[in-house]
Motif scaffolding. Sequence first.
Motif, PDB file in Angstrom:
ATOM      1  N   GLU A  86      -1.597   4.749  10.927  1.00 26.30           N
ATOM      2  CA  GLU A  86      -1.006   4.142   9.624  1.00 26.30           C
ATOM      3  C   GLU A  86       0.594   3.795   9.948  1.00 26.30           C
ATOM      4  N   ARG A  87       1.213   4.623  10.523  1.00 30.57           N
ATOM      5  CA  ARG A  87       2.693   4.516  10.732  1.00 30.57           C
ATOM      6  C   ARG A  87       2.693   3.118  11.627  1.00 30.57           C
ATOM      7  N   SER A  88       1.879   3.021  12.787  1.00 26.06           N
ATOM      8  CA  SER A  88       2.116   1.854  13.544  1.00 26.06           C
ATOM      9  C   SER A  88       2.034   0.422  12.727  1.00 26.06           C
ATOM     10  N   GLY A 100       4.730  -2.231  11.997  1.00 28.33           N
ATOM     11  CA  GLY A 100       4.575  -3.700  12.300  1.00 28.33           C
ATOM     12  C   GLY A 100       4.715  -4.538  10.863  1.00 28.33           C
ATOM     13  N   CYS A 101       4.476  -3.939   9.619  1.00 32.84           N
ATOM     14  CA  CYS A 101       4.678  -4.928   8.530  1.00 32.84           C
ATOM     15  C   CYS A 101       6.251  -4.987   8.323  1.00 32.84           C
ATOM     16  N   LEU A 102       6.926  -3.748   8.531  1.00 31.82           N
ATOM     17  CA  LEU A 102       8.211  -3.689   8.373  1.00 31.82           C
ATOM     18  C   LEU A 102       9.138  -4.734   9.568  1.00 31.82           C
ATOM     19  N   ARG A 103       8.684  -4.737  10.721  1.00 26.97           N
ATOM     20  CA  ARG A 103       9.093  -5.711  11.452  1.00 26.97           C
ATOM     21  C   ARG A 103       9.175  -6.997  11.229  1.00 26.97           C
ATOM     22  N   ALA A 151       8.909   9.177   3.820  1.00 28.38           N
ATOM     23  CA  ALA A 151       8.749  10.599   4.356  1.00 28.38           C
ATOM     24  C   ALA A 151       9.211  10.525   5.962  1.00 28.38           C
ATOM     25  N   LEU A 152       9.151   9.583   6.647  1.00 30.22           N
ATOM     26  CA  LEU A 152       9.344   9.423   8.065  1.00 30.22           C
ATOM     27  C   LEU A 152      10.854   9.472   8.218  1.00 30.22           C
ATOM     28  N   GLY A 182       0.865  -1.205  -0.011  1.00 31.98           N
ATOM     29  CA  GLY A 182       0.078  -0.034  -0.044  1.00 31.98           C
ATOM     30  C   GLY A 182       0.766   1.371  -0.055  1.00 31.98           C
ATOM     31  N   ARG A 183       0.331   2.119   0.904  1.00 30.71           N
ATOM     32  CA  ARG A 183       1.235   3.556   0.842  1.00 30.71           C
ATOM     33  C   ARG A 183       2.128   3.576   1.945  1.00 30.71           C
ATOM     34  N   CYS A 184       2.575   2.413   2.554  1.00 28.45           N
ATOM     35  CA  CYS A 184       3.770   2.323   3.442  1.00 28.45           C
ATOM     36  C   CYS A 184       4.962   2.888   3.064  1.00 28.45           C
ATOM     37  N   PRO A 185       5.293   2.337   1.856  1.00 26.58           N
ATOM     38  CA  PRO A 185       6.563   2.956   1.154  1.00 26.58           C
ATOM     39  C   PRO A 185       6.701   4.258   1.250  1.00 26.58           C
TER      40      PRO A 185
END
Length: 169
Positions: free
Chosen positions: A146-148, A152-155, A120-121, A112-115
Amino acid sequence: MRDDLVSALRPLLVAEARAEAPASGAEPGDLEQAVWLRLLERLDSDGPPADPHRWLRSAVRFEARRSRRRTRRERPYENEPAADTDRHDPEHLALSAARHRALREAVRRLPGRCPRLMEALLSPNDLTYREIAGELGISQGSLGPERSRCLGCLRRLLTPEVAARSARG
């Protein structure tokens, strides 16, 4: 039989794990997973518990206590273990670059828009939530949740890679 038991216990486990997680310092999903594993092990060795609902409540509380004890014993490093060396030596620079590459590659694989959010972060411009929300076209209030989710996905993406690398060493 197992499927029926799992289906019957799932709503109770979700509720119990959510109730115990904040005080234990664990994620509800981690508590759920630990209890499911404990139940499967029990089914293989002793068969189903006589009172599954009571057993489940007890198992969740046990796992929550176990998580609290583990959290109390864990102490963060004051510095990274390799921080004792000169930060500009070739080995440190190569390891740092490899960590950054692995992180950026994992961020690109997020759904999704996580990347875009994670980029941005991680931006060296140190953007505010307001700036990030404007850049992504989403409300500032939804950035935290959304960041959380993205973290979680990144982890989950990075955990197998980190475990595989440390197992080789």
